[in-house]
Design a protein around this motif. Structure first.
Motif, short mmCIF file in Angstrom:
data_model
loop_
_atom_site.label_atom_id
_atom_site.label_comp_id
_atom_site.label_asym_id
_atom_site.label_seq_id
_atom_site.Cartn_x
_atom_site.Cartn_y
_atom_site.Cartn_z
N UNK A 125 0.89 -1.05 -0.13
CA UNK A 125 0.20 -0.02 0.02
C UNK A 125 0.88 1.31 -0.03
N UNK A 126 2.01 1.22 0.82
CA UNK A 126 2.94 2.21 0.78
C UNK A 126 3.45 2.54 -0.47
N UNK A 127 3.68 1.39 -1.00
CA UNK A 127 4.45 1.48 -2.44
C UNK A 127 3.54 2.02 -3.61
N UNK A 151 1.27 4.10 -3.06
CA UNK A 151 1.09 5.42 -2.82
C UNK A 151 2.32 6.25 -3.23
#
Lengths: 353, 525
Positions: A232-234, A236
């Motif tokens: 998810x961080x990736x 974003x």
């Protein structure tokens, strides 16, 4: 809120995986020479040094125990045994780095190999038959990737399904019979040598080096670690998570296909039951080589080392005439020890942090 | 509204739970300092305070999740010697949390008695379980809920009541702590829950009620304690307070010096949002942002602030709406598109939506810019890491080495890493969601200065913050959201009271802002 709810700090660059590292001919720690690169030699050797130590110890012990071990013919034999298996493990590694898993590689290998063999028996030109076999493996890998990213199936389930399907298909199309005879020139691909070096070893080294470069030098490689760390961080941060995920399954499929072609060439026949259990061996090789099934930790060098360790143990077992059943026990213990040490290290560094 | 009818003179009733001079520090951050709290039988005690005032820490001390560094803790006059969660539960301190602690896939009955399921020699006594569950459910008025119902299929309000039923099945119930129990509930459901809490109060339980909704406090509170910056601000009977006095007690402080004092004339329009709609039938949102401007977005928890940012960044799909960045129309199809259009988003939850914990600091900074700097898919040349290092240096990141995993950093430094990540992409607009959450005061000041400087250099900045002094201190203009729609827009001179009123829907009509480029206010559906 003032309380910081971070995951415990993970192993830092100075940690080696396991006490044996202290006796190692220490690889240079986190590199003066490579300090600018984000993934330093230290990182890689750090997680692998345990495996490297085990490998060196095993080689040393076998050299002492058997005067046949360090002979050219045995080493060539060992290389042939390990090569295909290492190629599969390298594909598996990419999937594991994204925190996924590919259980279908063994079946895909068998299917690709059998289809290539059937095409050859049907009189197709060798390059075309090979290309079709590898393309089939890649296509099955892409399907795995789509099942994971689009149908949102857990990788374990998606590839477990593919494991059954591919194995079933290969048994159906071959009617569970060995496919032969194959042209001699096809068989030399895996059995031939260049300057005395087995072709298979050359293939495996080239592929390992290529995967190593992809992981350390390319944007795609960095994206693989990012997806495995936190998808998810990736996402974003602008990482094309789906494309990366599909790609790693495609590459795993491609390498499984290539492995299938090479195995068929080596055996001189398409064998429908080939590659049974390869997926677990490939996972074991990655884990012994320092890869984490939670993703983002591991390296090509590690996976290759893991594959070599398992190959050396098997080879040594044969030379010393140790019951093969004991070898299975030994490899099982090795996996537990490798992962156990890694856990201990993680916890120790967390305690300090 | 004045306080609920005082059944007895509450101050005279014996305190069930006494906490005196409790303090708690997390590293350099003093989360709680010298707080005194007395909970009495048959009384609803409200705990008020802004985000970060120490409410959660206080609750955690009461329930044993944290141990206070100092202070005395007594229950019915007996000192609590071993404040662990289990010990406090058995002493009768129960808690109902806003994040439900139920196991969603199990049945109601199993949830109610999890950990102490009736059994004989390991075999579950299903009859007894069902019987006891039935009784527990009837006690909270859930007569029509079957003990065999699966929890995840129940509506939120029912689950909240099941949670209460679970708490009431404990052997001793002297104190119940409610931590924002109505956050996930509709108006009518909240009403029902409050009624239920009143019944519990009347049965002699001491209740600590924590909420952001002022109107709820006035409805059920007998006594109120206000926390501010970890310390006790005021405490007194609810009847002595009105909305204004309560807000002043929560806020009352000057810390404007922490904030950059740079509000120049906003420049050219950078971002234009029209009719942004996240779900069909939902409210639409319009707003503008100019270069050099800091736009604040306020609102209560669940008012749709983070969701607005995520859809603006293309991370969650929208149903309708138009977004123009620097005059060019952009479809928010994904974070990548918006990133390329010049928007960067620093998410609220850094751990879940920001950091790549296993990767190094430097890798975390460069990840969003790799593709821009890459040729033929190879990693970008040395210059990019040098640039990343310079950014990190200029943000004064405190780390042993930029090669260490980012998870080893403190919250403030992790935020700097993420800021550096986005600055490296050379954005036109930077969006901050709760930029100082989990960051100590010193790092906060630094971050505010950086945000001010970025605006000065011509970036458009959007800041979402629940912390009102921060919101008003930073922003040139504040957009207040309520239930996913814009409830109003406030100018620089707005007070915290104005924001709270708009956000909680109290009285005041939305007003047009004085200096906003968009005077139009859309109250939505």
């Amino acid at each position: 809120m003032p309380k910081l709810l971070w995951r415990e700090p993970i192993a830092t660059t100075t940690i080696r995986s396991g006490p044996p590292a202290e006796f190692a001919p220490a690889p240079p720690p986190g590199g003066a020479t490579t300090a600018h690169r984000v993934l330093t030699v230290g990182d890689i050797a750090g997680r692998e040094s345990g495996g490297l130590v085990v490998l060196l110890v095993a080689i040393g012990a076998l050299t002492l125990a058997s005067n046949q071990f360090l002979t050219g013919s045995n080493l060539a034999n060992l290389a042939r045994q390990v090569a295909i298996f290492a190629i599969i493990a390298l594909g598996q590694l990419l999937v594991i780095l994204t925190a996924g898993i590919d259980l279908s590689v063994g079946s895909v290998l068998a299917l690709s190999g059998a289809v290539t063999a059937q095409l050859l028996v049907a009189g197709w030109p060798i390059p075309l038959a090979i290309l079709c076999g590898i393309a089939l493996g890649t296509a099955l890998g892409i399907i795995n990737g789509l099942l994971v990213t689009r149908a949102k199936l857990p990788p374990f389930i998606a590839t477990l399904g593919m494991l059954g399907i591919a194995r079933g298909v290969v048994l159906v199309i071959t009617k569970a019979k060995t496919v032969q005879p194959l042209p001699q020139s096809f068989q030399t691909i895996a059995n031939g040598t260049v300057l005395g070096i087995p072709n298979l070893l050359i293939f495996a080294v080239v592929i390992a080096f290529a995967i190593h470069l992809v992981l350390t030098r390319t944007v795609f490689g960095r994206y693989i670690y990012a997806v495995g760390s936190n998808p998810e961080s990736a996402r974003l941060a602008g990482v094309p998570v789906r494309v990366v995920t599909i790609s790693v399954y495609a590459i795993a499929g491609l390498l499984a296909g290539a492995g299938g072609v090479l195995l068929t060439s080596r055996l001189g026949a398409g064998i429908p039951t080939a590659g049974t259990g390869f997926e677990l061996n490939a996972i074991a090789a990655c884990v012994i080589g320092g890869a984490s099934l939670f993703g983002a930790k591991g390296s090509a060098l590690g996976a290759a080392t893991g594959a070599l360790i398992m190959g050396v143990l098997n080879n040594g077992g044969n030379l010393l005439a140790i019951n093969a059943f004991y070898l299975q026990i030994a490899i099982g213990v090795l996996i537990l020890v490798a992962v156990g040490f890694d856990q201990l290290n993680t916890r120790a560094s967390a305690g300090r942090g | 509204m004045s306080a609920a009818p005082a059944l007895a003179a509450p101050a005279e009733a014996a305190a069930v739970l006494e906490l005196d001079g409790a303090s708690k520090a997390f590293g350099p951050v003093q989360a709680l300092s010298n707080v005194t709290l007395r909970l009495r039988r048959g009384q609803v005690h409200c705990l008020a305070g802004e985000n970060g005032a120490g409410k959660s820490t206080l609750i955690k001390v009461l329930t044993g999740a944290h141990r206070a560094d100092s202070g005395s803790f007594r229950i019915e006059g007996e000192p609590v010697t071993n404040p662990t969660p289990a010990a406090l539960r058995s002493l009768g301190v129960q808690a109902v949390y806003q994040e439900l602690s139920l196991l969603p896939h199990l049945s109601v009955a199993e949830n109610l008695f999890m950990g102490r399921l009736p059994a004989h020699k390991g075999l579950l006594d299903r009859g007894d379980l069902r019987r006891r569950a039935r009784k527990a459910l009837d006690d909270v008025g859930l007569n029509n809920v079957s003990p065999d119902a699966i929890v995840e299929r129940l509506p939120a309000a029912t689950r909240q009541l099941v949670e209460i039923a679970k708490v009431l099945t404990a052997d001793t119930v002297k104190v119940i702590v409610f931590d924002e129990p109505t956050t996930a509930l509709t108006e009518a459901e909240s009403k029902g829950l409050l009624e239920h809490i009143k019944r519990l109060r009347d049965s002699g339980v001491a209740i600590l009620y924590v909420t952001h909704r002022l109107e709820e406090m006035f409805e059920i509170g007998d006594w109120v304690t206000v926390l501010r910056d970890g310390g006790l601000s005021e405490s007194g009977p609810m009847s002595e307070y009105d909305e204004d006095k309560l807000i002043t007690a929560m806020v009352g402080r000057e810390i404007t010096s922490l904030y950059p004092d740079t509000h120049k004339v906003p420049g050219t329009p950078l971002l234009r949002v029209r009719g942004l709609q996240r779900e069909s039938g939902g409210p639409t949102i319009d707003f503008d942002l100019r270069s050099g401007e800091i736009l604040g977005i306020g609102g209560l928890l669940g008012s749709g602030r983070s969701e607005l940012l995520l859809s603006l960044f293309g991370a969650t799909p929208i149903v309708a709406g138009e977004i123009q960045v620097d005059g060019k129309s952009v479809k928010p199809t994904g974070p990548r598109t918006m990133m390329n259009a010049g928007i960067g988003l620093l998410t609220e939850d850094r751990k879940v939506l920001g950091l790549l914990p296993e990767l190094s600091i430097r890798e975390n900074v460069t990840i969003a810019s790799l593709r821009r700097g890459s040729r033929h898919g190879l990693l970008p040349p040395q210059e990019m890491s040098d640039e990343a290092d310079k950014l990190l240096d200029s943000l004064r990141l405190r780390a042993g080495s930029y090669n260490q995993p980012v998870s080893t950093l403190s919250g403030g430094n992790q935020q700097k890493v993420l800021l550096a990540r986005w600055l490296l992409t050379k954005p036109k607009i930077l969006v901050f969601d709760e930029p100082t959450k989990g960051i100590d005061v010193g790092a906060k000041g630094e971050l505010y200065t950086v945000i001010g400087n970025l605006a000065d250099s011509g970036l458009g900045i959007i800041v979402v913050s629940s912390y009102l002094p921060e919101l008003l201190g930073l922003a040139d203009r504040v957009l207040v959201l309520k239930d996913g729609a814009v409830a109003g827009e406030l100018g620089r001179a707005a007070s915290e009271e104005d924001v709270l009123r708009l956000a909680s829907g109290g009285g005041q009509r939305p007003q047009s802002s004085a200096n906003g480029s968009n005077g139009k206010v859309d109250a939505g559906a």
